[in-house]
Design a protein around this motif. Structure first.
Motif, PDB file in Angstrom:
ATOM      1  N   SER A  59       0.849  -1.190   0.000  1.00  0.00           N
ATOM      2  CA  SER A  59       0.000   0.000   0.000  1.00  0.00           C
ATOM      3  C   SER A  59       0.892   1.251   0.000  1.00  0.00           C
ATOM      4  O   SER A  59       1.981   1.234   0.581  1.00  0.00           O
ATOM      5  CB  SER A  59      -0.903  -0.022   1.228  1.00  0.00           C
ATOM      6  N   ALA A  60       0.421   2.288  -0.700  1.00  0.00           N
ATOM      7  CA  ALA A  60       1.225   3.524  -0.764  1.00  0.00           C
ATOM      8  C   ALA A  60       0.284   4.692  -1.045  1.00  0.00           C
ATOM      9  O   ALA A  60      -0.872   4.492  -1.459  1.00  0.00           O
ATOM     10  CB  ALA A  60       2.264   3.399  -1.878  1.00  0.00           C
ATOM     11  N   HIS A  61       0.780   5.902  -0.846  1.00  0.00           N
ATOM     12  CA  HIS A  61      -0.039   7.100  -1.061  1.00  0.00           C
ATOM     13  C   HIS A  61      -0.233   7.351  -2.558  1.00  0.00           C
ATOM     14  O   HIS A  61       0.748   7.405  -3.309  1.00  0.00           O
ATOM     15  CB  HIS A  61       0.647   8.295  -0.388  1.00  0.00           C
ATOM     16  N   ALA A  62      -1.507   7.514  -2.966  1.00  0.00           N
ATOM     17  CA  ALA A  62      -1.809   7.657  -4.396  1.00  0.00           C
ATOM     18  C   ALA A  62      -1.312   8.987  -4.955  1.00  0.00           C
ATOM     19  O   ALA A  62      -1.063   9.112  -6.167  1.00  0.00           O
ATOM     20  CB  ALA A  62      -3.318   7.534  -4.616  1.00  0.00           C
ATOM     21  N   GLY A  63      -1.185   9.990  -4.081  1.00  0.00           N
ATOM     22  CA  GLY A  63      -0.817  11.314  -4.580  1.00  0.00           C
ATOM     23  C   GLY A  63       0.684  11.541  -4.623  1.00  0.00           C
ATOM     24  O   GLY A  63       1.158  12.431  -5.349  1.00  0.00           O
ATOM     25  N   THR A  64       1.431  10.778  -3.883  1.00  0.00           N
ATOM     26  CA  THR A  64       2.855  11.115  -3.718  1.00  0.00           C
ATOM     27  C   THR A  64       3.825  10.054  -4.240  1.00  0.00           C
ATOM     28  O   THR A  64       4.991  10.347  -4.451  1.00  0.00           O
ATOM     29  CB  THR A  64       3.168  11.306  -2.215  1.00  0.00           C
ATOM     30  N   ARG A 107       6.188   1.942  -6.871  1.00  0.00           N
ATOM     31  CA  ARG A 107       4.955   1.257  -6.474  1.00  0.00           C
ATOM     32  C   ARG A 107       5.040  -0.248  -6.668  1.00  0.00           C
ATOM     33  O   ARG A 107       5.671  -0.727  -7.613  1.00  0.00           O
ATOM     34  CB  ARG A 107       3.766   1.773  -7.304  1.00  0.00           C
ATOM     35  N   ARG A 108       4.346  -0.966  -5.774  1.00  0.00           N
ATOM     36  CA  ARG A 108       4.074  -2.403  -5.985  1.00  0.00           C
ATOM     37  C   ARG A 108       2.554  -2.531  -5.948  1.00  0.00           C
ATOM     38  O   ARG A 108       1.966  -2.863  -4.920  1.00  0.00           O
ATOM     39  CB  ARG A 108       4.765  -3.242  -4.916  1.00  0.00           C
ATOM     40  N   ASP A 109       1.953  -2.192  -7.071  1.00  0.00           N
ATOM     41  CA  ASP A 109       0.497  -2.014  -7.135  1.00  0.00           C
ATOM     42  C   ASP A 109      -0.191  -3.349  -7.464  1.00  0.00           C
ATOM     43  O   ASP A 109      -0.156  -3.824  -8.607  1.00  0.00           O
ATOM     44  CB  ASP A 109       0.194  -0.956  -8.211  1.00  0.00           C
ATOM     45  N   ASN A 158      -7.581   6.523  -2.732  1.00  0.00           N
ATOM     46  CA  ASN A 158      -6.283   7.204  -2.711  1.00  0.00           C
ATOM     47  C   ASN A 158      -5.174   6.397  -2.042  1.00  0.00           C
ATOM     48  O   ASN A 158      -4.225   6.951  -1.505  1.00  0.00           O
ATOM     49  CB  ASN A 158      -6.405   8.608  -2.093  1.00  0.00           C
ATOM     50  N   SER A 159      -5.347   5.066  -2.061  1.00  0.00           N
ATOM     51  CA  SER A 159      -4.254   4.173  -1.635  1.00  0.00           C
ATOM     52  C   SER A 159      -3.961   3.202  -2.767  1.00  0.00           C
ATOM     53  O   SER A 159      -4.879   2.640  -3.366  1.00  0.00           O
ATOM     54  CB  SER A 159      -4.654   3.354  -0.406  1.00  0.00           C
ATOM     55  N   VAL A 160      -2.667   2.999  -3.038  1.00  0.00           N
ATOM     56  CA  VAL A 160      -2.280   1.935  -3.979  1.00  0.00           C
ATOM     57  C   VAL A 160      -2.678   0.608  -3.338  1.00  0.00           C
ATOM     58  O   VAL A 160      -2.504   0.409  -2.132  1.00  0.00           O
ATOM     59  CB  VAL A 160      -0.744   1.984  -4.219  1.00  0.00           C
ATOM     60  N   ALA A 161      -3.242  -0.311  -4.162  1.00  0.00           N
ATOM     61  CA  ALA A 161      -3.733  -1.581  -3.611  1.00  0.00           C
ATOM     62  C   ALA A 161      -2.578  -2.436  -3.112  1.00  0.00           C
ATOM     63  O   ALA A 161      -1.599  -2.658  -3.823  1.00  0.00           O
ATOM     64  CB  ALA A 161      -4.513  -2.336  -4.676  1.00  0.00           C
ATOM     65  N   GLU A 162      -2.758  -2.925  -1.877  1.00  0.00           N
ATOM     66  CA  GLU A 162      -1.715  -3.761  -1.277  1.00  0.00           C
ATOM     67  C   GLU A 162      -1.914  -5.227  -1.651  1.00  0.00           C
ATOM     68  O   GLU A 162      -0.965  -5.995  -1.797  1.00  0.00           O
ATOM     69  CB  GLU A 162      -1.803  -3.606   0.241  1.00  0.00           C
TER      70      GLU A 162
END
Ligand code: GLV
Ligand code: MN
Ligand code: MN
Length: 427
Positions: A243-248, A254-256, A294-298
């Motif tokens: 999971s990661a911040h979608a805006g930053t 990313r590991r989406d 607004n979270s990258v899918a974990e």
């Protein structure tokens, strides 16, 4: 179709005499009563396995059966047996039936028709004073659909010892409810029913079902004599990223898991591409965690339902699913678990002959055809001669609230069933 019924009224044959007691209105009325349990907008039902609605449906059915004087028994996975005794109560019974659970957005006929057609046949035998050598039992198989607890056909798999009950108990639904707990609740709701072992000897099994495809309707035929069932494999795929911040978060960091799941599904679509349109490949459920815009899918979990009528294709293509998933990911981990694998089956030619003879006696045109859907008969076919009767459903629509089968067609299938059961129960 009514021409067929009038034909039986002129007949002196004692077996066709029983078929004329199959009551179209009563059979329809019972479908409509059942459809009130778990009713959803658009004429559908949501009566998933071992829910409050499933329990209510079981109670309604038991009430009808006991009201008619039939005895009730249940095994340890909640498969329910309604018995009309024969002259020889110790003889292995002839079984008929299907399931009462539905898809989350299901119709009023899938499964329940096979159960109510069986009850209608038993009632018609009473009214016709028909005596059979063997007992005849209507069976309700637990969790055929597999929409809540995966995989489907659990009741018939466990009954036929294709799978152990203990291996089902720890399976959880989407809310985390264990199969063991839902089953315990269902068993407790119908106390006092006679206990049955798994895999007791059965003389023969016939399942009546709506076709769930367009063939019978488009050819104007009332009866399908089912020759067999195509093979199925179910898989659960889990893609794990971070999971990661979608805006930053820059793309390169990313590991989406959702993007990777899309890449996997796209690769699987290429693998399953079949110009002849014989392969059936479905991704029907996807879970995204944390499922926030607004979270990258974990983490993403999705299901695969893959079917084919040829065993070799089912094996070869199915075995390529896991390597295809692995090749498609670049930055996530992927785990592929196979949860169901059944090769295609062919039903016993003797049962096909019995069903065809019954349709002929009733002047109901019938054709032989395979089944694209799986059914509990797939498993019963392993332990006794088995077969199925299909009736048309409108536009082939099924697993959909709009599913519809006409009162005439339902009654015609129940009459063929009644004749076939009488034949088998006197063999
Ligand atoms: C049964 O519901 C199937 O999915 O074939
Ligand atoms: Mn069904
Ligand atoms: Mn179904």
């Amino acid at each position: 179709m009514e021409a067929g019924v009038r034909e039986t009224r002129r007949s002196d044959d004692p077996s066709t005499a029983a078929a004329r007691f199959v009551d179209r209105g009563r059979l329809w009325q019972r479908h409509m009563e059942m459809a009130k349990i778990g009713a959803i907008p658009g004429d559908g039902v949501n009566r998933q396995a071992l829910t409050r609605e499933d329990i209510a449906a079981r109670k309604l059915l038991i009430g009808w059966a006991e009201g008619l004087g039939f005895s009730i028994a249940m095994d340890a996975i909640g498969n329910l047996f309604i018995r009309r005794n024969g002259r020889n109560p110790d003889a292995p019974p002839v079984l008929t039936g299907s399931h009462m659970d539905s898809q989350p957005s299901g119709g009023r006929f899938d499964g329940i028709y096979g159960v109510l057609a069986g009850l209608e046949a038993l009632e018609a035998f009473d009214e016709a004073d028909a005596v059979t050598e063997r007992p005849i039992e209507v069976v309700v198989w637990t969790n055929e659909e597999g929409g809540r607890f995966s995989p489907g056909a659990m009741g018939s798999m466990v009954f036929t010892e294709s799978r152990r009950l203990e291996d089902c108990l720890g399976i959880a639904d989407a809310q985390g409810v264990l199969f063991a707990d839902a089953l315990a609740e269902t068993l407790a709701a119908t106390p006092g029913t006679e206990k049955r072992p798994f895999n007791f000897p059965v003389a023969a099994y016939i399942e009546t079902h709506i076709e769930q495809g367009p063939k019978l309707e488009s050819e104007g035929l009332p009866i399908g004599v089912v020759t067999g069932i195509q093979g199925s494999r179910w898989f659960e795929v889990e893609v794990v990223g971070e999971s990661a911040h979608a805006g930053t978060t820059p793309l390169r960091f990313r590991r989406d898991a959702l993007q990777e799941a899309l890449a996997i599904i796209s690769a699987l679509n290429d693998l399953m591409n079949d110009p002849s349109d014989t392969v059936r490949f479905t991704v029907g459920r996807m879970e995204v965690i944390p499922n926030s815009p607004n979270s990258v899918a974990e983490r993403v979990r999705f299901t695969i339902d893959f079917r084919h009528p040829e065993g070799s294709v089912l094996s070869d293509l199915g075995n390529k699913i896991e390597p295809t998933c692995r090749r498609a990911v670049t930055c996530c981990e992927v785990e592929v678990r196979e949860v169901f694998h059944r090769q295609p089956c062919c039903f016993d030619p003797r049962i096909l002959g019995v069903i065809e003879a019954a349709a002929t006696k009733l002047s109901l045109p019938a054709i032989r055809m395979p089944s694209g859907a799986f059914h509990d008969a797939l498993f019963m076919n392993e332990v006794c001669p088995a077969g199925m009767i299909f009736v048309p459903c409108e536009k082939g629509i099924s697993h959909n609230p709009a599913e519809y089968a006409s009162p005439d067609d339902l009654a015609a299938g129940a009459r063929v069933l009644a004749l076939a059961l009488l034949d088998l129960a006197n063999k």
